[in-house]
Write an enzyme that holds these catalytic residues in place. Structure first.
Site, PDB file in Angstrom:
ATOM      1  N   TYR A 127       0.823  -1.201   0.000  1.00 36.47           N
ATOM      2  CA  TYR A 127       0.000   0.000   0.000  1.00 36.47           C
ATOM      3  C   TYR A 127       0.858   1.252   0.000  1.00 36.47           C
ATOM      4  O   TYR A 127       2.084   1.178   0.187  1.00 36.47           O
ATOM      5  CB  TYR A 127      -0.955  -0.009   1.195  1.00 36.47           C
ATOM      6  CG  TYR A 127      -0.329   0.293   2.539  1.00 36.47           C
ATOM      7  CD1 TYR A 127       0.497  -0.625   3.179  1.00 36.47           C
ATOM      8  CD2 TYR A 127      -0.563   1.507   3.178  1.00 36.47           C
ATOM      9  CE1 TYR A 127       1.060  -0.337   4.410  1.00 36.47           C
ATOM     10  CE2 TYR A 127      -0.005   1.806   4.414  1.00 36.47           C
ATOM     11  CZ  TYR A 127       0.811   0.874   5.022  1.00 36.47           C
ATOM     12  OH  TYR A 127       1.373   1.165   6.231  1.00 36.47           O
ATOM     13  N   ARG A 135       8.296   4.081  -4.593  1.00 36.64           N
ATOM     14  CA  ARG A 135       8.370   3.081  -3.516  1.00 36.64           C
ATOM     15  C   ARG A 135       7.375   1.953  -3.774  1.00 36.64           C
ATOM     16  O   ARG A 135       7.664   0.780  -3.504  1.00 36.64           O
ATOM     17  CB  ARG A 135       8.113   3.720  -2.155  1.00 36.64           C
ATOM     18  CG  ARG A 135       8.267   2.715  -1.007  1.00 36.64           C
ATOM     19  CD  ARG A 135       8.205   3.368   0.353  1.00 36.64           C
ATOM     20  NE  ARG A 135       6.909   3.984   0.589  1.00 36.64           N
ATOM     21  CZ  ARG A 135       6.647   4.788   1.622  1.00 36.64           C
ATOM     22  NH1 ARG A 135       7.579   5.056   2.526  1.00 36.64           N
ATOM     23  NH2 ARG A 135       5.450   5.316   1.763  1.00 36.64           N
ATOM     24  N   ARG A 185      -8.163 -20.931  -1.883  1.00 34.21           N
ATOM     25  CA  ARG A 185      -7.099 -20.503  -0.970  1.00 34.21           C
ATOM     26  C   ARG A 185      -5.909 -21.443  -1.133  1.00 34.21           C
ATOM     27  O   ARG A 185      -6.026 -22.648  -0.898  1.00 34.21           O
ATOM     28  CB  ARG A 185      -7.605 -20.552   0.474  1.00 34.21           C
ATOM     29  CG  ARG A 185      -6.571 -20.108   1.493  1.00 34.21           C
ATOM     30  CD  ARG A 185      -7.171 -20.040   2.900  1.00 34.21           C
ATOM     31  NE  ARG A 185      -6.161 -19.642   3.878  1.00 34.21           N
ATOM     32  CZ  ARG A 185      -5.336 -20.482   4.485  1.00 34.21           C
ATOM     33  NH1 ARG A 185      -5.396 -21.786   4.240  1.00 34.21           N
ATOM     34  NH2 ARG A 185      -4.438 -20.034   5.350  1.00 34.21           N
ATOM     35  N   LYS A 238       6.462  -2.156   1.897  1.00 32.63           N
ATOM     36  CA  LYS A 238       5.291  -1.567   2.575  1.00 32.63           C
ATOM     37  C   LYS A 238       4.078  -2.486   2.423  1.00 32.63           C
ATOM     38  O   LYS A 238       3.183  -2.225   1.616  1.00 32.63           O
ATOM     39  CB  LYS A 238       5.031  -0.163   2.010  1.00 32.63           C
ATOM     40  CG  LYS A 238       4.132   0.687   2.891  1.00 32.63           C
ATOM     41  CD  LYS A 238       4.195   2.128   2.452  1.00 32.63           C
ATOM     42  CE  LYS A 238       3.159   3.006   3.099  1.00 32.63           C
ATOM     43  NZ  LYS A 238       3.229   3.080   4.557  1.00 32.63           N
ATOM     44  N   GLU A 261      11.745   2.169  14.492  1.00 28.29           N
ATOM     45  CA  GLU A 261      10.884   3.277  14.039  1.00 28.29           C
ATOM     46  C   GLU A 261       9.600   3.262  14.855  1.00 28.29           C
ATOM     47  O   GLU A 261       9.406   2.395  15.702  1.00 28.29           O
ATOM     48  CB  GLU A 261      10.588   3.132  12.539  1.00 28.29           C
ATOM     49  CG  GLU A 261       9.949   1.806  12.172  1.00 28.29           C
ATOM     50  CD  GLU A 261       9.850   1.556  10.670  1.00 28.29           C
ATOM     51  OE1 GLU A 261       9.806   2.524   9.896  1.00 28.29           O
ATOM     52  OE2 GLU A 261       9.789   0.374  10.290  1.00 28.29           O
ATOM     53  N   LEU A 319      10.947   1.097   7.303  1.00 25.88           N
ATOM     54  CA  LEU A 319      10.372   1.572   6.049  1.00 25.88           C
ATOM     55  C   LEU A 319      11.140   2.823   5.613  1.00 25.88           C
ATOM     56  O   LEU A 319      11.444   3.684   6.444  1.00 25.88           O
ATOM     57  CB  LEU A 319       8.890   1.923   6.237  1.00 25.88           C
ATOM     58  CG  LEU A 319       8.225   2.300   4.910  1.00 25.88           C
ATOM     59  CD1 LEU A 319       7.982   1.053   4.066  1.00 25.88           C
ATOM     60  CD2 LEU A 319       6.927   3.045   5.128  1.00 25.88           C
TER      61      LEU A 319
HETATM   62  N1  PMP Z   1       7.554   3.640   9.078  1.00 24.49           N
HETATM   63  C1  PMP Z   1       6.422   2.934   9.088  1.00 24.49           C
HETATM   64  C2  PMP Z   1       6.418   1.615   9.773  1.00 24.49           C
HETATM   65  C3  PMP Z   1       5.266   3.432   8.468  1.00 24.49           C
HETATM   66  O1  PMP Z   1       4.127   2.715   8.470  1.00 24.49           O
HETATM   67  C4  PMP Z   1       5.306   4.713   7.867  1.00 24.49           C
HETATM   68  C5  PMP Z   1       4.065   5.324   7.241  1.00 24.49           C
HETATM   69  N2  PMP Z   1       3.519   4.567   6.252  1.00 24.49           N
HETATM   70  C6  PMP Z   1       6.510   5.417   7.871  1.00 24.49           C
HETATM   71  C7  PMP Z   1       7.625   4.850   8.493  1.00 24.49           C
HETATM   72  C8  PMP Z   1       6.639   6.776   7.224  1.00 24.49           C
HETATM   73  O2  PMP Z   1       6.666   6.655   5.834  1.00 24.49           O
HETATM   74  P1  PMP Z   1       6.144   7.852   4.900  1.00 24.49           P
HETATM   75  O3  PMP Z   1       6.928   9.049   5.304  1.00 24.49           O
HETATM   76  O4  PMP Z   1       6.470   7.397   3.536  1.00 24.49           O
HETATM   77  O5  PMP Z   1       4.687   7.987   5.175  1.00 24.49           O
END
Ligand code: PMP
Length: 286
Positions: free
Chosen positions: A33, A52, A101, A150, A182, A206
């Protein structure tokens, strides 16, 4: 006005939009996503999100359902149909709905990937948390080890938000091998003696699109940036802290595991970076 959502080539009122119970996103979290912010009816950093997305798809050997140019058009059409001025566009690609499935991937020729987009109206600039700052707690990072992709596997981040809520905090910073990876849905930063410190890129986090933009603006403003991991102890003795994500921009963190930072008030660096990010993003929005 009922919200209009996009599902596999059609724009439909949200109540009429349907995906199959055999969709692999639903059965296996086999999907990726993106969330792109909207200011003044225009998209922030669309190209970064599209790039991305392409990378997430290719890492999982999933076909792109449309070209990136088509994707931009779909985003814009969705904004038009919903008259969205400020908020977000959520997009999800899954490996489609096979007949049964089955853990093995279906033949992509026979089962096309599926694409869903919807918008969410939200006030992003006038976020009260930007003035008050947020509180975070630390939790163990129990996610899989390819966090650079993601995917829609967001159960652990959801549990993390609930743990934060139960502790009277706003979010959780995840810790692995003693070091912060994070936030549950954002990248994490501390500031010490004017230096901005945030974890280096790798499979562990991410690669935030907002992170890339904010670090670029920080360097352009002659701020020192150090991309390395840090511990919760180091964070608690920092001058300030903040998070970034597409939907929150830059948000100050004023408390970590009960320890107040900067007297419990948003720091200067975070506040300045938020202003720069919003100004520059508005200018570059498409
Ligand atoms: N880390 C994680 C785990 C996230 O879910 C997100 C937001 N989607 C981010 C960092 C920040 O990414 P972005 O700046 O691309 O929204």
């Amino acid at each position: 006005m009922s919200r209009i959502v996009y599902v596999n080539g059609e724009y439909l009122p949200e109540g009429e939009a349907k995906v199959s119970v055999f969709d692999r996103g639903f059965l296996f979290a086999d999907g990726v996503y993106e969330v792109t912010s909207v200011l003044d009816g225009r998209l922030i950093d669309f190209e970064g999100h599209a790039r991305r997305l392409e990378r997430s798809l290719s890492e999982l050997d999933m076909a792109a359902p449309v070209t990136m140019d088509e994707l931009l058009e779909i985003h814009r059409e969705l904004l038009r149909r919903n008259e969205l001025v400020e908020g977000m566009v959520y997009l999800q690609v899954t490996r489609g709905a096979a007949a049964d499935r089955d853990f093995a991937f279906p033949d992509p020729e026979a089962v096309p990937s599926s694409l869903v987009l919807f918008s969410q109206a939200k006030s992003l600039v006038a976020n009260p948390a930007a003035k008050a700052g947020i509180k975070v707690i630390s939790i163990d990072d129990q996610r899989w080890t390819r966090r650079d992709i993601k995917t829609v596997q967001l159960l652990y981040p959801s549990l993390g938000k609930m743990m934060a809520k139960a502790a009277g905090a706003d979010d959780a910073w995840m810790v692995e091998d003693g070091q912060v990876t994070e936030g549950t849905s954002n990248n994490a930063y501390i500031v010490k003696d004017g230096r901005i410190i945030t974890r280096q890129l790798g499979h562990e986090i991410l690669h935030g699109i907002t992170r890339a933009a904010v670090l670029r603006f920080a360097r352009e403003a002659q701020m020192q940036v150090e991309e390395r991991a840090f511990t919760i102890d180091e964070a608690q003795s920092a001058d300030e802290a903040f998070i970034t994500s597409a939907s929150t921009f830059v948000l100050p963190v004023v408390n970590i595991d009960g320890v107040a930072l900067g007297g419990g008030r948003p720091g200067r660096v975070a506040t300045r970076l938020r202003e720069i990010y919003i100004d520059e993003s508005r200018k570059a929005a498409i």
